[in-house]
Design a protein around this motif. Structure first.
Motif, PDB file in Angstrom:
ATOM      1  N   THR A 172     -90.411 -32.214 -36.472  1.00  0.00           N
ATOM      2  CA  THR A 172     -89.640 -31.191 -35.764  1.00  0.00           C
ATOM      3  C   THR A 172     -89.270 -31.626 -34.353  1.00  0.00           C
ATOM      4  O   THR A 172     -88.142 -31.403 -33.901  1.00  0.00           O
ATOM      5  N   LEU A 173     -90.209 -32.265 -33.662  1.00  0.00           N
ATOM      6  CA  LEU A 173     -90.009 -32.555 -32.245  1.00  0.00           C
ATOM      7  C   LEU A 173     -89.288 -33.876 -31.979  1.00  0.00           C
ATOM      8  O   LEU A 173     -88.535 -33.992 -31.008  1.00  0.00           O
ATOM      9  N   ALA A 174     -89.523 -34.886 -32.802  1.00  0.00           N
ATOM     10  CA  ALA A 174     -89.009 -36.227 -32.493  1.00  0.00           C
ATOM     11  C   ALA A 174     -87.487 -36.334 -32.511  1.00  0.00           C
ATOM     12  O   ALA A 174     -86.906 -36.928 -31.593  1.00  0.00           O
ATOM     13  N   PRO A 175     -86.779 -35.797 -33.527  1.00  0.00           N
ATOM     14  CA  PRO A 175     -85.316 -35.952 -33.525  1.00  0.00           C
ATOM     15  C   PRO A 175     -84.637 -35.358 -32.290  1.00  0.00           C
ATOM     16  O   PRO A 175     -83.802 -36.037 -31.670  1.00  0.00           O
ATOM     17  N   PRO A 176     -84.964 -34.111 -31.880  1.00  0.00           N
ATOM     18  CA  PRO A 176     -84.337 -33.623 -30.641  1.00  0.00           C
ATOM     19  C   PRO A 176     -84.799 -34.397 -29.409  1.00  0.00           C
ATOM     20  O   PRO A 176     -84.034 -34.538 -28.448  1.00  0.00           O
ATOM     21  N   ALA A 177     -86.033 -34.916 -29.423  1.00  0.00           N
ATOM     22  CA  ALA A 177     -86.502 -35.717 -28.296  1.00  0.00           C
ATOM     23  C   ALA A 177     -85.666 -36.978 -28.153  1.00  0.00           C
ATOM     24  O   ALA A 177     -85.267 -37.362 -27.041  1.00  0.00           O
ATOM     25  N   PHE A 178     -85.378 -37.634 -29.285  1.00  0.00           N
ATOM     26  CA  PHE A 178     -84.524 -38.815 -29.194  1.00  0.00           C
ATOM     27  C   PHE A 178     -83.103 -38.425 -28.786  1.00  0.00           C
ATOM     28  O   PHE A 178     -82.424 -39.193 -28.091  1.00  0.00           O
ATOM     29  N   GLY A 179     -82.656 -37.241 -29.206  1.00  0.00           N
ATOM     30  CA  GLY A 179     -81.337 -36.782 -28.769  1.00  0.00           C
ATOM     31  C   GLY A 179     -81.243 -36.720 -27.251  1.00  0.00           C
ATOM     32  O   GLY A 179     -80.237 -37.124 -26.661  1.00  0.00           O
ATOM     33  N   LEU A 180     -82.308 -36.231 -26.623  1.00  0.00           N
ATOM     34  CA  LEU A 180     -82.337 -36.182 -25.159  1.00  0.00           C
ATOM     35  C   LEU A 180     -82.365 -37.582 -24.558  1.00  0.00           C
ATOM     36  O   LEU A 180     -81.684 -37.871 -23.570  1.00  0.00           O
ATOM     37  N   VAL A 181     -83.162 -38.479 -25.171  1.00  0.00           N
ATOM     38  CA  VAL A 181     -83.246 -39.853 -24.679  1.00  0.00           C
ATOM     39  C   VAL A 181     -81.896 -40.546 -24.796  1.00  0.00           C
ATOM     40  O   VAL A 181     -81.432 -41.211 -23.852  1.00  0.00           O
ATOM     41  N   SER A 182     -81.243 -40.401 -25.935  1.00  0.00           N
ATOM     42  CA  SER A 182     -79.956 -41.069 -26.142  1.00  0.00           C
ATOM     43  C   SER A 182     -78.880 -40.511 -25.228  1.00  0.00           C
ATOM     44  O   SER A 182     -77.986 -41.240 -24.789  1.00  0.00           O
ATOM     45  N   THR A 183     -78.979 -39.227 -24.896  1.00  0.00           N
ATOM     46  CA  THR A 183     -78.007 -38.629 -23.983  1.00  0.00           C
ATOM     47  C   THR A 183     -78.186 -39.183 -22.572  1.00  0.00           C
ATOM     48  O   THR A 183     -77.200 -39.469 -21.869  1.00  0.00           O
TER      49      THR A 183
END
Length: 414
Positions: free
Chosen positions: A361-372
């Motif tokens: 649940t947490l990792a995909p949106p976390a990477f979204g923030l990192v990639s942004t």
């Protein structure tokens, strides 16, 4: 009895995978019909994930009180009701209400079935069962596609899968007397927890056995290590599923159609890899499967990140990541009774499921923030960090279990 119940469990794993891809496959149409922004899919999935985590943590107490068969039947029944509820939902808030029993049912049955198989069946079955889960997850998008192209609408897909779950619930209820008899009639050598060593002689986790509180389970040496390893693996898998195609298109310049095809091959690699792993899982053992899986993921990530003019290594690397992922989840689950004892296995597998869903649940949106903030080029690095973390924790656990086994060997009999 043993073979009959095994067939029922195989069918159950296919059915468990069926609902998991429906929201993603149907949401482009669903959000329009429900009149909500496309981003609201995250609300539905968060509600499902929250229910799954709660029921996973409670599964040990419930399973000991009711037994695996009853928990499986009730949980599948909850999921069936939720899916039928999805099919008649005319507004977003009603959909959210039905997402609650959906999540509660999914978490309880996942923990209960995984523990039962870890206790009573060989490692090859754990791999094949999770391969069958992947088969179910692969089928549901086609069900949604058929429902949409035939003009029946997305609700028809939920109705089809929901009614399938209703039939399975009936089968599970009828099969309840088989569960206990099957465990007692298992062929010699099957009631083991892996190819590395025999499980302890403690009583299996099941109806009527002693409750292991959550706090007590967390204090068992090595539990935190396996939770971090499982969190890292599931975070890696879910991040790759969501962001692989986007990385190939935006950072590597791959054609979107090609990227989508290879992103799907990542899932096919997981499903096919688990099927293949089943043929040698008993000989190789869970520890070697976990170690080899993480190393293969690492090699695939390196290929994915190579700054070459051709995209072929990156595409092959993505498939290699999927193949590496294949045996890790089943092997971690299957090795739990060996690593921590049969008495504690249900409690620990329940916590593992919660850690898994938290990572997913947490990792995909976390990477979204990192990639942004940093850039999409960090995708292979993100996966590499998770793979290294998972490998490090699993190797530390192996050393801890090995030392404990040596102490037990030299300890004088009481």
């Amino acid at each position: 009895m043993y073979s009959l119940l095994l067939a029922i469990i195989y069918i159950a794993f296919i059915s468990l995978g069926l609902p998991d891809s429906l929201v993603g496959a149907g949401w482009p149409v669903m959000h329009q019909d429900l009149g909500v922004p496309v981003a609201y899919a995250g609300i539905v999935t968060m509600i499902i994930a929250s229910g799954t985590i709660v029921s996973s943590l409670a599964s040990e107490r419930v399973t000991r009180r009711l037994g695996t068969g009853v928990v499986t039947a009730v949980s599948v029944g909850l999921t069936a009701a939720a899916l039928v509820g999805f099919s008649v939902s005319g507004s977003f808030w009603v959909l959210c209400l039905w997402a609650v029993p959906y999540g509660l049912g999914a978490g309880a049955v996942d923990a209960a079935l995984n523990n039962y198989v870890a206790l009573h069946y060989a490692a090859r079955h754990m791999n094949w069962l999770h391969s069958f889960w992947g088969l179910g997850a692969s089928i549901s998008p086609f069900i949604m596609s058929y429902a949409l192209t035939s003009g029946q609408g997305w609700s028809s897909a939920y109705r089809i899968v929901g009614l399938t779950q209703v039939v399975l619930t009936f089968v599970l209820i009828v099969s309840l007397p088989v569960w206990g008899k099957a465990a007692r009639s298992a062929p010699p050598g099957h009631d083991v927890a892996g190819g590395d060593e025999q499980a302890t002689g403690l009583e299996p986790s099941g109806r009527g056995s002693t409750h292991v509180p959550l706090a007590e389970a967390l204090r068992i040496p090595g539990v935190v290590l396996v939770l971090v390893a499982f969190f890292a693996y599931c975070a890696l898998e879910s991040t790759a599923i969501l962001w692989a195609a986007t990385y190939l298109v935006t950072d590597r310049g791959v054609d979107p159609a090609t990227a989508a095809a290879f992103a799907s091959l990542f899932l096919i690699g997981i499903t096919g890899g688990r099927f293949l792993a089943g043929f040698f899982a008993d000989r190789v053992g869970d520890r070697h499967l976990i170690r080899g899986g993480f190393v293969t993921v690492g090699l695939g990530v390196v290929m994915l990140a190579l700054p070459l003019e051709t995209d072929a290594p990156a595409l092959v690397g993505l498939v290699a990541v999927g193949l590496g992922c294949a045996p890790i989840y089943p092997a971690i689950i299957h090795s739990t009774p060996v690593n921590f004892g049969r008495r504690s296995s249900q409690a620990i597998i329940g916590i593992q499921m919660a850690a898994a869903y938290t990572g997913s649940t947490l990792a995909p949106p976390a990477f979204g923030l990192v990639s942004t903030g940093v850039g999409m080029w960090t995708f292979p690095l993100f996966l590499a960090v998770l793979a290294a973390l998972g490998l490090l924790m699993s190797e530390r656990l192996n050393r801890l279990v090995g030392r404990r086994a040596q102490v037990d060997e030299v300890a004088p009999p009481s």
